[in-house]
Design a protein around this motif. Structure first.
Motif, PDB file in Angstrom:
ATOM      1  N   ASP A   1       0.839  -1.188   0.000  1.00  0.00           N
ATOM      2  CA  ASP A   1       0.000   0.000   0.000  1.00  0.00           C
ATOM      3  C   ASP A   1       0.882   1.249   0.000  1.00  0.00           C
ATOM      4  OD1 ASP A   1      -2.810   1.223   0.576  1.00  0.00           O
ATOM      5  OD2 ASP A   1      -1.468   2.139   2.066  1.00  0.00           O
ATOM      6  N   SER A   2       0.488   2.270  -0.747  1.00  0.00           N
ATOM      7  CA  SER A   2       1.309   3.471  -0.917  1.00  0.00           C
ATOM      8  C   SER A   2       1.620   4.144   0.405  1.00  0.00           C
ATOM      9  CB  SER A   2       0.604   4.461  -1.861  1.00  0.00           C
ATOM     10  OG  SER A   2       0.434   3.891  -3.133  1.00  0.00           O
ATOM     11  N   LEU A   3       0.625   4.256   1.284  1.00  0.00           N
ATOM     12  CA  LEU A   3       0.830   4.905   2.567  1.00  0.00           C
ATOM     13  C   LEU A   3       1.800   4.093   3.435  1.00  0.00           C
ATOM     14  CD1 LEU A   3       0.165   7.137   4.566  1.00  0.00           C
ATOM     15  CD2 LEU A   3      -1.850   5.808   5.294  1.00  0.00           C
ATOM     16  N   VAL A   4       1.641   2.759   3.417  1.00  0.00           N
ATOM     17  CA  VAL A   4       2.532   1.903   4.196  1.00  0.00           C
ATOM     18  C   VAL A   4       3.965   2.034   3.691  1.00  0.00           C
ATOM     19  CG1 VAL A   4       3.083  -0.505   4.751  1.00  0.00           C
ATOM     20  CG2 VAL A   4       0.709   0.266   4.794  1.00  0.00           C
ATOM     21  N   VAL A   5       4.138   2.078   2.376  1.00  0.00           N
ATOM     22  CA  VAL A   5       5.484   2.181   1.799  1.00  0.00           C
ATOM     23  C   VAL A   5       6.125   3.507   2.170  1.00  0.00           C
ATOM     24  CG1 VAL A   5       6.805   2.262  -0.345  1.00  0.00           C
ATOM     25  CG2 VAL A   5       4.985   0.574  -0.066  1.00  0.00           C
ATOM     26  N   ARG A   6       5.361   4.612   2.141  1.00  0.00           N
ATOM     27  CA  ARG A   6       5.929   5.919   2.489  1.00  0.00           C
ATOM     28  C   ARG A   6       6.377   5.959   3.946  1.00  0.00           C
ATOM     29  NH1 ARG A   6       1.646   8.006  -0.654  1.00  0.00           N
ATOM     30  NH2 ARG A   6       0.474   8.554   1.225  1.00  0.00           N
ATOM     31  N   ARG A   7       5.538   5.413   4.826  1.00  0.00           N
ATOM     32  CA  ARG A   7       5.912   5.378   6.247  1.00  0.00           C
ATOM     33  C   ARG A   7       7.144   4.498   6.467  1.00  0.00           C
ATOM     34  NH1 ARG A   7      -0.062   4.710   9.124  1.00  0.00           N
ATOM     35  NH2 ARG A   7      -0.728   6.891   8.827  1.00  0.00           N
ATOM     36  N   PHE A   8       7.196   3.383   5.760  1.00  0.00           N
ATOM     37  CA  PHE A   8       8.354   2.486   5.873  1.00  0.00           C
ATOM     38  C   PHE A   8       9.613   3.204   5.433  1.00  0.00           C
ATOM     39  CE2 PHE A   8      11.282  -0.457   3.818  1.00  0.00           C
ATOM     40  CZ  PHE A   8      11.495  -1.399   4.819  1.00  0.00           C
ATOM     41  N   ALA A   9       9.559   3.877   4.285  1.00  0.00           N
ATOM     42  CA  ALA A   9      10.731   4.579   3.753  1.00  0.00           C
ATOM     43  C   ALA A   9      11.202   5.665   4.707  1.00  0.00           C
ATOM     44  CB  ALA A   9      10.410   5.167   2.377  1.00  0.00           C
ATOM     45  N   GLY A  10      10.274   6.285   5.437  1.00  0.00           N
ATOM     46  CA  GLY A  10      10.646   7.325   6.382  1.00  0.00           C
ATOM     47  C   GLY A  10      11.435   6.808   7.572  1.00  0.00           C
ATOM     48  N   ARG A  11      11.322   5.501   7.856  1.00  0.00           N
ATOM     49  CA  ARG A  11      12.049   4.927   8.995  1.00  0.00           C
ATOM     50  C   ARG A  11      13.334   4.206   8.578  1.00  0.00           C
ATOM     51  NH1 ARG A  11       6.577   3.600  10.474  1.00  0.00           N
ATOM     52  NH2 ARG A  11       6.827   1.521   9.565  1.00  0.00           N
ATOM     53  N   VAL A  12      13.589   4.101   7.281  1.00  0.00           N
ATOM     54  CA  VAL A  12      14.739   3.341   6.794  1.00  0.00           C
ATOM     55  C   VAL A  12      16.046   3.961   7.257  1.00  0.00           C
ATOM     56  CG1 VAL A  12      16.039   2.753   4.712  1.00  0.00           C
ATOM     57  CG2 VAL A  12      13.589   2.290   4.830  1.00  0.00           C
ATOM     58  N   ASN A  13      16.155   5.293   7.210  1.00  0.00           N
ATOM     59  CA  ASN A  13      17.404   5.948   7.585  1.00  0.00           C
ATOM     60  C   ASN A  13      17.796   5.625   9.021  1.00  0.00           C
ATOM     61  OD1 ASN A  13      19.244   8.118   8.571  1.00  0.00           O
ATOM     62  ND2 ASN A  13      19.015   8.852   6.459  1.00  0.00           N
ATOM     63  N   GLN A  14      16.845   5.722   9.935  1.00  0.00           N
ATOM     64  CA  GLN A  14      17.130   5.448  11.346  1.00  0.00           C
ATOM     65  C   GLN A  14      17.518   3.986  11.551  1.00  0.00           C
ATOM     66  OE1 GLN A  14      13.891   6.316  14.021  1.00  0.00           O
ATOM     67  NE2 GLN A  14      14.905   5.332  15.771  1.00  0.00           N
ATOM     68  N   ARG A  15      16.783   3.074  10.916  1.00  0.00           N
ATOM     69  CA  ARG A  15      17.077   1.646  11.078  1.00  0.00           C
ATOM     70  C   ARG A  15      18.449   1.296  10.515  1.00  0.00           C
ATOM     71  NH1 ARG A  15      11.275  -1.110   9.321  1.00  0.00           N
ATOM     72  NH2 ARG A  15      10.087  -0.465  11.188  1.00  0.00           N
ATOM     73  N   ALA A  16      18.778   1.830   9.363  1.00  0.00           N
ATOM     74  CA  ALA A  16      20.082   1.543   8.762  1.00  0.00           C
ATOM     75  C   ALA A  16      21.213   2.102   9.622  1.00  0.00           C
ATOM     76  CB  ALA A  16      20.154   2.111   7.353  1.00  0.00           C
ATOM     77  N   THR A  17      20.997   3.302  10.177  1.00  0.00           N
ATOM     78  CA  THR A  17      22.019   3.905  11.047  1.00  0.00           C
ATOM     79  C   THR A  17      22.254   3.055  12.280  1.00  0.00           C
ATOM     80  OG1 THR A  17      21.451   6.137  10.269  1.00  0.00           O
ATOM     81  CG2 THR A  17      22.635   5.968  12.370  1.00  0.00           C
ATOM     82  N   GLU A  18      21.175   2.549  12.881  1.00  0.00           N
ATOM     83  CA  GLU A  18      21.311   1.694  14.065  1.00  0.00           C
ATOM     84  C   GLU A  18      22.033   0.399  13.714  1.00  0.00           C
ATOM     85  OE1 GLU A  18      17.317   1.198  15.277  1.00  0.00           O
ATOM     86  OE2 GLU A  18      17.165   3.150  16.297  1.00  0.00           O
ATOM     87  N   ALA A  19      21.737  -0.147  12.534  1.00  0.00           N
ATOM     88  CA  ALA A  19      22.400  -1.391  12.110  1.00  0.00           C
ATOM     89  C   ALA A  19      23.896  -1.177  11.945  1.00  0.00           C
ATOM     90  CB  ALA A  19      21.784  -1.892  10.803  1.00  0.00           C
ATOM     91  N   LEU A  20      24.300  -0.027  11.416  1.00  0.00           N
ATOM     92  CA  LEU A  20      25.722   0.260  11.214  1.00  0.00           C
ATOM     93  C   LEU A  20      26.421   0.534  12.539  1.00  0.00           C
ATOM     94  CD1 LEU A  20      25.216   2.471   8.067  1.00  0.00           C
ATOM     95  CD2 LEU A  20      26.410   0.277   8.110  1.00  0.00           C
ATOM     96  N   GLN A  21      25.725   1.227  13.462  1.00  0.00           N
ATOM     97  CA  GLN A  21      26.321   1.472  14.782  1.00  0.00           C
ATOM     98  C   GLN A  21      26.539   0.170  15.541  1.00  0.00           C
ATOM     99  OE1 GLN A  21      23.792   4.271  16.818  1.00  0.00           O
ATOM    100  NE2 GLN A  21      24.560   6.043  15.649  1.00  0.00           N
ATOM    101  N   ALA A  22      25.637  -0.792  15.344  1.00  0.00           N
ATOM    102  CA  ALA A  22      25.781  -2.085  16.030  1.00  0.00           C
ATOM    103  C   ALA A  22      27.079  -2.780  15.635  1.00  0.00           C
ATOM    104  CB  ALA A  22      24.587  -2.989  15.714  1.00  0.00           C
ATOM    105  N   LEU A  23      27.597  -2.464  14.443  1.00  0.00           N
ATOM    106  CA  LEU A  23      28.848  -3.067  13.987  1.00  0.00           C
ATOM    107  C   LEU A  23      30.006  -2.072  14.039  1.00  0.00           C
ATOM    108  CD1 LEU A  23      27.670  -5.280  10.987  1.00  0.00           C
ATOM    109  CD2 LEU A  23      27.887  -5.862  13.394  1.00  0.00           C
ATOM    110  N   GLY A  24      29.835  -1.015  14.824  1.00  0.00           N
ATOM    111  CA  GLY A  24      30.955  -0.106  15.107  1.00  0.00           C
ATOM    112  C   GLY A  24      31.112   1.062  14.169  1.00  0.00           C
ATOM    113  N   HIS A  25      30.149   1.355  13.314  1.00  0.00           N
ATOM    114  CA  HIS A  25      30.252   2.476  12.376  1.00  0.00           C
ATOM    115  C   HIS A  25      29.302   3.581  12.829  1.00  0.00           C
ATOM    116  CE1 HIS A  25      32.800   0.508   9.268  1.00  0.00           C
ATOM    117  NE2 HIS A  25      32.287  -0.593   9.821  1.00  0.00           N
ATOM    118  N   TYR A  26      29.843   4.554  13.587  1.00  0.00           N
ATOM    119  CA  TYR A  26      29.030   5.606  14.199  1.00  0.00           C
ATOM    120  C   TYR A  26      28.949   6.863  13.332  1.00  0.00           C
ATOM    121  CZ  TYR A  26      28.322   3.360  18.732  1.00  0.00           C
ATOM    122  OH  TYR A  26      27.907   2.534  19.739  1.00  0.00           O
TER     123      TYR A  26
END
Length: 571
Positions: free
Chosen positions: A50-75
């Protein structure tokens, strides 16, 4: 509405709906390996298209990716998210610049309390995946904490806790400091052991406990206790529990909830082998006869060439699963080739399980055997003390893919022991099974010798014969042995048999095999060996392996051919 109008309206609705149906793909760019996998796992996938679900998902991708990289030592990672549309579908593209990693500058891990001198904790710290100079990895930090806590619980440090646990990160210096200080407190000990209602004596139950009261607590002791109760065959259901909250003076009470097994168990087995033809076997077992855990079992077997009845009365010693005293008695009648025997047996034996799976049996056996061998009648009474060592190992259940079996026995007697003749006998046997992918190798060897100055009075059951499904294929069952002047079998003083078999699994439970067997029973070693070779098929049926072999006696002038059929465990 005309049919044409309805068609165009349906087509228009389909075109409008296509974007909602199209699959959303998430692409991770700029990183590979563990970094890419961690970002992929943390980012995930939209719950729907659904378009609305995809937009909301895309809005959270940056934060999730940043947390994933910090978990492996890339701050200091730079994450940029795009949502281009192409070909009527949707894509979310995550561009990642991971930046420089945070490096572990110091590791301060301390174990305090009673566990400070516990070798198990020292071994754990030696394997700890946190090292100075490594890239910071939050997952390894958390797993180290869990490992310390789990080891503490398994070894009875129930009051243990982390007094300090943190990671200090300096992004400017790209350095991290790890601090883990764990205080174990005092180690608990085993307390009283209680049981639910059952029919066994307290003395026997106490001998099934693999630890002593006041021993230091260890979860392996609880697991071993549970196994002992199940393996005893006295119980059908077992559940061993502990309750640290009820412990007084740091003693852990243990409770075993058990249900007694059925007091009588009976079984019927039907089989067929070309050696003995069709056979039926009946068995009865009484797991416990009294509160001391004595047991009784009986077995009867009937086939075309052999009939037998036997019973065993077993008394558990200490430890009861590894040490037992047995009284045995039985009757057996056989009629094979040029041999007819009828034998009565009584025995007492002490059986112990040694290290590495070996079982030692010390026995004293009395037997009286009436026989007709190659037309000569005889009756011999023997009192035979002896010892045997056996070990059987296998993996894979009814159709093992790995295993081996070893056997050795020696027995001897003298007229001063009440025997009719002087006799000594030794047997050695080995079998090996190994599997490499679809390839299967089976090797087997058997040897034996009987020493007696009165060989004509030696019972046929103690002489050596070979040939058949389990020895040298291509020949009749027990048809290979020295013969008299009339060509009748008289049995041998010595036995030497070897076999090598190669199998290839062609489909799931089906294996084709080729084999070579060699051996004979001899009066002396100047006599010739007999050779057999052939091929066969094996089926791993739900009740065990079924084997069909076509074998030729290749050392014979007319190269006899035989069909061998048998079933049962390979090891």
């Amino acid at each position: 509405m005309t049919r044409i109008s309805a068609f165009w309206i349906a087509l228009l609705l389909l075109v409008i709906a296509v974007p909602a149906w199209a699959e959303v793909t998430v692409e991770i760019r700029g990183v590979e390996g563990d970094l890419r996998d961690n970002v992929r796992n943390h980012v995930g996938q939209p719950a729907s298209n659904d378009s609305l679900v995809v937009r909301r998902f895309a809005g959270r991708v940056n934060q999730r990716a940043t947390e994933a990289l910090q978990a492996l030592g890339h701050y200091e990672a730079d994450v940029r998210v795009e949502t281009p549309r192409d070909n009527g579908g949707r894509r979310i593209v995550v561009h990642v610049d991971p930046g420089p990693p945070i490096v572990i500058d110091s590791v301060d891990v301390r174990i305090e309390g009673d566990a400070e001198t516990d070798d198990a904790f020292q071994r754990l710290l030696a394997r700890m995946p946190l090292r100075e100079g490594d890239t910071l990895h939050h997952g390894r930090y958390e797993s180290t904490k869990r490992n310390i806590e789990n080891l503490s619980l398994s070894r009875g440090y129930f009051d243990g806790r982390f007094v300090r646990s943190r990671i200090n990160v300096s992004i400017r210096d790209q350095r991290a400091e790890i601090i883990l200080h764990y205080h174990s407190g005092e180690r608990y000990r085993f307390g009283d052991v209680e049981y639910s209602d059952n029919a066994l004596s307290d003395d026997l139950l106490a001998r099934l406990v693999p630890f002593d009261q006041d021993d230091y607590y260890h979860s392996d002791g609880i697991a071993a206790f549970n196994r002992n109760l199940l393996n005893s065959d006295y119980f059908r259901d077992v559940r061993v529990r502990t309750n640290q909250d009820r412990g007084e003076d740091r003693r852990v009470p243990v409770r075993a909830d058990v249900r007694m097994n059925r007091p009588n168990r009976m079984g019927v087995g039907v089989g067929y082998a070309t050696d003995v033809g069709p056979r039926i076997r009946l068995n009865w077992r009484k797991p416990w006869v009294n509160a001391d855990g004595h047991s009784l079992s009986s077995e009867a077997e009937v086939s075309e060439v052999r009939q037998s009845v036997s019973s065993t009365y077993s008394i558990p010693l200490t430890p009861p699963l590894d040490h037992r005293l047995q009284f045995q008695g039985g009757w057996q009648r056989e009629e094979i080739e040029d041999t007819e025997t009828e034998k009565l047996t009584a025995a007492i034996q002490r059986q112990r399980t040694l290290t590495r799976g070996w079982t030692q049996t010390l026995f004293l056996r009395w037997e009286r055997e009436k026989f007709v061998q190659a037309g000569d009648r005889g009756e011999t009474t023997l009192t035979l003390p002896g010892m045997s060592l056996t070990r059987t190992r296998s993996r894979g259940g009814l159709d093992p893919n790995w295993g081996d079996r070893q056997f050795a026995s020696v027995e001897a007697t003298h007229p001063e022991l009440g025997s009719d003749i002087h006799l000594s006998r030794i047997r050695l046997g080995t079998k090996w099974l190994r599997t490499y992918g679809r390839h299967r190798l089976v090797a087997r060897g058997d040897a034996g010798a009987v020493i007696s100055e009165s060989f004509s009075r030696t019972p046929p059951s103690l002489r050596f014969f070979t040939g058949g499904d389990q020895t040298v294929r291509g020949y009749r069952y027990q048809s290979l042995a020295p013969r008299n002047e009339d060509g009748d079998l008289i049995g041998g003083r010595y036995l030497l048999v070897g076999s090598l078999e190669y199998g290839y699994r062609i489909y799931d439970r089906w294996t084709v095999a080729t084999f070579y067997d060699v051996g004979n029973a001899f009066s002396d070693f100047d006599e010739d060996f007999r050779e057999g070779a052939g091929f066969g098929v094996r089926w791993a049926s739900p009740v065990g392996q079924i084997r069909l072999d076509l074998a030729w006696g290749i050392s014979e002038p007319d190269t006899p051919f035989r069909l061998h059929f048998s079933m049962g465990p390979e090891i």
